[in-house]
Design a protein around this motif. Sequence first.
Motif, PDB file in Angstrom:
ATOM      1  N   PRO A 234      32.735  46.941  31.132  1.00  0.00           N
ATOM      2  CA  PRO A 234      33.306  46.976  32.483  1.00  0.00           C
ATOM      3  C   PRO A 234      34.048  48.285  32.719  1.00  0.00           C
ATOM      4  N   LEU A 235      34.027  48.740  33.957  1.00  0.00           N
ATOM      5  CA  LEU A 235      34.759  49.950  34.301  1.00  0.00           C
ATOM      6  C   LEU A 235      36.250  49.699  34.271  1.00  0.00           C
ATOM      7  N   TYR A 236      36.599  48.507  34.714  1.00  0.00           N
ATOM      8  CA  TYR A 236      38.017  48.191  34.767  1.00  0.00           C
ATOM      9  C   TYR A 236      38.195  46.693  34.771  1.00  0.00           C
ATOM     10  N   SER A 237      39.354  46.257  34.261  1.00  0.00           N
ATOM     11  CA  SER A 237      39.649  44.834  34.264  1.00  0.00           C
ATOM     12  C   SER A 237      41.002  44.616  34.930  1.00  0.00           C
ATOM     13  N   PHE A 238      41.037  43.798  35.939  1.00  0.00           N
ATOM     14  CA  PHE A 238      42.275  43.527  36.674  1.00  0.00           C
ATOM     15  C   PHE A 238      42.914  42.278  36.103  1.00  0.00           C
ATOM     16  N   GLU A 239      44.110  42.447  35.631  1.00  0.00           N
ATOM     17  CA  GLU A 239      44.707  41.345  34.894  1.00  0.00           C
ATOM     18  C   GLU A 239      45.977  40.851  35.527  1.00  0.00           C
ATOM     19  N   ASP A 240      46.036  40.893  36.811  1.00  0.00           N
ATOM     20  CA  ASP A 240      47.296  40.519  37.433  1.00  0.00           C
ATOM     21  C   ASP A 240      47.459  39.020  37.618  1.00  0.00           C
ATOM     22  N   ASN A 241      46.350  38.280  37.581  1.00  0.00           N
ATOM     23  CA  ASN A 241      46.456  36.856  37.900  1.00  0.00           C
ATOM     24  C   ASN A 241      46.975  36.036  36.738  1.00  0.00           C
ATOM     25  N   SER A 242      47.552  34.920  37.102  1.00  0.00           N
ATOM     26  CA  SER A 242      48.043  34.019  36.068  1.00  0.00           C
ATOM     27  C   SER A 242      47.442  32.637  36.208  1.00  0.00           C
ATOM     28  N   ASP A 243      46.238  32.598  36.715  1.00  0.00           N
ATOM     29  CA  ASP A 243      45.535  31.323  36.830  1.00  0.00           C
ATOM     30  C   ASP A 243      44.052  31.647  36.926  1.00  0.00           C
ATOM     31  N   TYR A 244      43.224  30.598  36.879  1.00  0.00           N
ATOM     32  CA  TYR A 244      41.781  30.844  36.981  1.00  0.00           C
ATOM     33  C   TYR A 244      41.502  31.587  38.276  1.00  0.00           C
ATOM     34  N   VAL A 245      40.745  32.654  38.195  1.00  0.00           N
ATOM     35  CA  VAL A 245      40.352  33.354  39.415  1.00  0.00           C
ATOM     36  C   VAL A 245      39.031  32.747  39.867  1.00  0.00           C
ATOM     37  N   MET A 246      39.026  32.179  41.025  1.00  0.00           N
ATOM     38  CA  MET A 246      37.865  31.382  41.399  1.00  0.00           C
ATOM     39  C   MET A 246      36.810  32.162  42.182  1.00  0.00           C
ATOM     40  N   ASP A 247      37.219  33.222  42.856  1.00  0.00           N
ATOM     41  CA  ASP A 247      36.188  33.942  43.610  1.00  0.00           C
ATOM     42  C   ASP A 247      36.693  35.328  43.974  1.00  0.00           C
ATOM     43  N   VAL A 248      35.739  36.223  44.189  1.00  0.00           N
ATOM     44  CA  VAL A 248      36.100  37.588  44.543  1.00  0.00           C
ATOM     45  C   VAL A 248      35.092  38.079  45.576  1.00  0.00           C
ATOM     46  N   ALA A 249      35.540  38.930  46.500  1.00  0.00           N
ATOM     47  CA  ALA A 249      34.627  39.403  47.539  1.00  0.00           C
ATOM     48  C   ALA A 249      35.017  40.799  47.992  1.00  0.00           C
ATOM     49  N   TRP A 250      34.022  41.710  48.013  1.00  0.00           N
ATOM     50  CA  TRP A 250      34.256  43.055  48.526  1.00  0.00           C
ATOM     51  C   TRP A 250      34.369  42.998  50.050  1.00  0.00           C
ATOM     52  N   SER A 251      35.159  43.911  50.599  1.00  0.00           N
ATOM     53  CA  SER A 251      35.222  43.993  52.058  1.00  0.00           C
ATOM     54  C   SER A 251      33.949  44.655  52.572  1.00  0.00           C
ATOM     55  N   PRO A 252      33.397  44.145  53.682  1.00  0.00           N
ATOM     56  CA  PRO A 252      32.160  44.751  54.189  1.00  0.00           C
ATOM     57  C   PRO A 252      32.355  46.111  54.830  1.00  0.00           C
ATOM     58  N   ILE A 253      33.587  46.456  55.187  1.00  0.00           N
ATOM     59  CA  ILE A 253      33.772  47.745  55.852  1.00  0.00           C
ATOM     60  C   ILE A 253      34.555  48.755  55.026  1.00  0.00           C
ATOM     61  N   HIS A 254      35.370  48.276  54.121  1.00  0.00           N
ATOM     62  CA  HIS A 254      36.246  49.180  53.384  1.00  0.00           C
ATOM     63  C   HIS A 254      35.677  49.349  51.977  1.00  0.00           C
ATOM     64  N   PRO A 255      35.471  50.552  51.517  1.00  0.00           N
ATOM     65  CA  PRO A 255      34.806  50.717  50.222  1.00  0.00           C
ATOM     66  C   PRO A 255      35.642  50.342  49.019  1.00  0.00           C
ATOM     67  N   SER A 256      36.978  50.354  49.185  1.00  0.00           N
ATOM     68  CA  SER A 256      37.756  50.096  47.983  1.00  0.00           C
ATOM     69  C   SER A 256      38.634  48.860  48.107  1.00  0.00           C
ATOM     70  N   LEU A 257      38.305  48.004  49.024  1.00  0.00           N
ATOM     71  CA  LEU A 257      39.140  46.821  49.259  1.00  0.00           C
ATOM     72  C   LEU A 257      38.383  45.571  48.862  1.00  0.00           C
ATOM     73  N   PHE A 258      39.040  44.697  48.121  1.00  0.00           N
ATOM     74  CA  PHE A 258      38.407  43.402  47.877  1.00  0.00           C
ATOM     75  C   PHE A 258      39.469  42.318  47.824  1.00  0.00           C
ATOM     76  N   ALA A 259      38.988  41.092  47.995  1.00  0.00           N
ATOM     77  CA  ALA A 259      39.883  39.941  48.024  1.00  0.00           C
ATOM     78  C   ALA A 259      39.557  39.046  46.848  1.00  0.00           C
ATOM     79  N   ALA A 260      40.586  38.366  46.346  1.00  0.00           N
ATOM     80  CA  ALA A 260      40.370  37.430  45.247  1.00  0.00           C
ATOM     81  C   ALA A 260      41.270  36.223  45.447  1.00  0.00           C
ATOM     82  N   VAL A 261      40.751  35.080  45.061  1.00  0.00           N
ATOM     83  CA  VAL A 261      41.558  33.857  45.162  1.00  0.00           C
ATOM     84  C   VAL A 261      41.621  33.199  43.801  1.00  0.00           C
TER      85      VAL A 261
END
Lengths: 103, 652
Positions: free
Chosen positions: B517-544
């Motif tokens: 992996p290029l990078y691993s985001f480890e900020d969460n403290s629970d199961y991360v259930m889904d992730v989605a890139w923004s359709p308009i912004h190249p560097s923005l994504f959402a995670a729940v």
Amino acid sequence: MAQEIDSIMSRISRHQGVEGILLFNLDGICIKSYNIFDEQKVKLCSTLCSDLCFRGKSIIKDFSNGKLEMIRIVTDLHEYMIVFERDYIMFTIYKQNDILSQK
Amino acid sequence: MDRKAELERKKAKLQALRDEKEKRRREKEEKDLQEAKAGAPSEKDTRKDLDEMLSSLGVAPVSEVLSSLSSVTSVTSDQSGQTPDASLQPTLNGQNTKAKKQQTLSVVQVQVTNIQPKENVTYTKQTQTTSSGTHELRDAHATDYYVLTFGDAQGDDEDHSLSHLDHGGFHSKLPPGILPHGLPTVKEVAPAITPQEQKKDDIKQVKELSEEQKQMIILSEDFQRFVLRSGRVMERALSETVDIYTDYIGGSESDEGLDEKSHARLSLNRIFYDDRWSKNRCVTSFDWSTHFPELMVASYHNNEELPNEPDGVVVVWNTKFKKQTPEDVFHCQSAVMSTCFAKFHPNLILGGTYSGQIVLWDNRVQKRTPIQRTPLSSTAHTHPVYCLSMVGTQNAHNVISISSDGRLCSWSLDMLSAPQDTLELQQKQPKPIAVTCMSFLHDEVNNFVLGSEDGYVHSASRHGNRSGIIETYEKHLGPVTGISTHQSHTTAEFSHLFLTSSIDWTIKLWSLKDTKPLYSFEDNSDYVMDVAWSPIHPSLFAAVDGSGRLDLWNLNQDTEVPTCSVVVEGAPALNRVSWTPSGLHVTIGDESGKIYVYDVADNVAQPRMDEWQRFGTTLHELKMNTNEDFEDLDKSMSIPQQPLSLTGSSVA
């Protein structure tokens, strides 16, 4: 399916501000009425409304090539929304509350 | 009054006619009986039985005839009375097969009744009702003048549900001056008297629609369709509570509230929730319509509290209007794990179910159950279908479905009875992959990436030299729950990037080219259930994640911590996240059936002009940071020399 219709109509009639709903056919006979209990009023509504609808439809037909879909009559007291489908008319009496009173 | 007398007369005539008919019938019967008696067998026993039967038969009608005949002379009654006597004594006639009866002939008065043919008062609808497509032909008179009247439009005649009720004599004529709708036809002006008469009729007959007829109308399909459609329009009209007559002179501007909202970067806009259909059901997937970008379809799992309700529910929500109720609800017998709009058919919705079937709903039909299903056989899927998507172009498109036993089927919408193509996704050892999520690369029909239950991430392709798994990436420590490929429409520079989320509390950023992996985001403290890139912004994504947190990460700003984060009210476990096609709202679905729509502030959601460049440098930096190998560092340093010097200062 009749139950579903009932549930849809009662849900709309319970919407905030709705005072009553009438369903007519094109000839001006009321098929069902919600929240309006006065027979006289219902009959008056239906005959007047069907006249208005015919007039409206013919005006639109003359004026442009479109088909009349909805008429909204706003008075100082109420708002009347009339929706047309192919053979039937739905007529709603609505009283919008003031913004001040809403807050 | 005349009419009443006429009616009475006619009734009397009818009655007389009926009596005549009956009399004739009885006489015929008697004659038949006589013939039957005449042809009776010669054996005594049977004859006696027969006689008894006949006598019993003979007696009854005779008495009836006697009673009904009021005008017949007594002679005839005697005659008819004699016939049973004759029947009782068949032996007297001897052994002739045809027993000649000694009949006493008498003169019978023949009653002649002359009844005029019944006048059928018919009227054609054409002259007396407004709904007529054709006009009757009448002789043209010199003095008549013609007026344009409007007949009904052609289509309405067939479907006029009241046509069967018109037999009762109900017609409507408009008061003069109002033109009915329809195509103009040239018609003669009716004579002056009739409209007034008919108007009277009309007024009387308005009230004649009985309860039964009303009930019939209510149950008719036309009426139901009308209520569904106009009910929808009415609800929308009622929900838009904009008061256009507000008076601003007196009070202050009501826009202050909006300014406050814009300060918050993530704010709750609305919640989509239906008490009946989405209560207690986990949201399993989302999709957006390409034809109507405000329509969103969400699929739900089964409701454990209500086992009698259908297990699988798919609801179409409309984000444009403020109406709280769903646009459409569909259901099926098995829990729907994934759903998508048929991209090139605006009326069709697909769902992949827990049983392995793929079902198709159509919103043109008024059914809520699927109109088509794929078979439950070993040629199709037998495991839950977690991944469903439509790929291709208008003319050549396929439905791709992957089930959790690693089988990929591609279907054609025209023929859902058998897959066009199947592919077994297996790792190097012939071990099938339990696929949990899949995403096609942007604008690709062939290549896709998928995540599996054992934590591996794979890239695969459908056709080509190497169909099947191409590459396997490093493992997550837990099952992969969500995967998202970069959606940039403007450049293809970043289309090799994808994100995965997993139960191991991390989100990883990958490139197709690297197994690590290029990078691993480890900020969460629970199961991360889904992730989605923004359709308009190249560097923005959402995670729940499972603790109710929604995070928005902007990689250009910070890669360690999310840019904004919000905890959903009540902290339910969130299952799915998706961006609206506009990129300004995020929708999340939780485990109890609620769908939250959050507004993303413009300064966060909208990319600036240099975002793409910045992202390029960010990626490069990420690569640099993760690469500990000196040789790799040299290599990576040499390639992007020029762009680095152009951008100048490093951006953190």
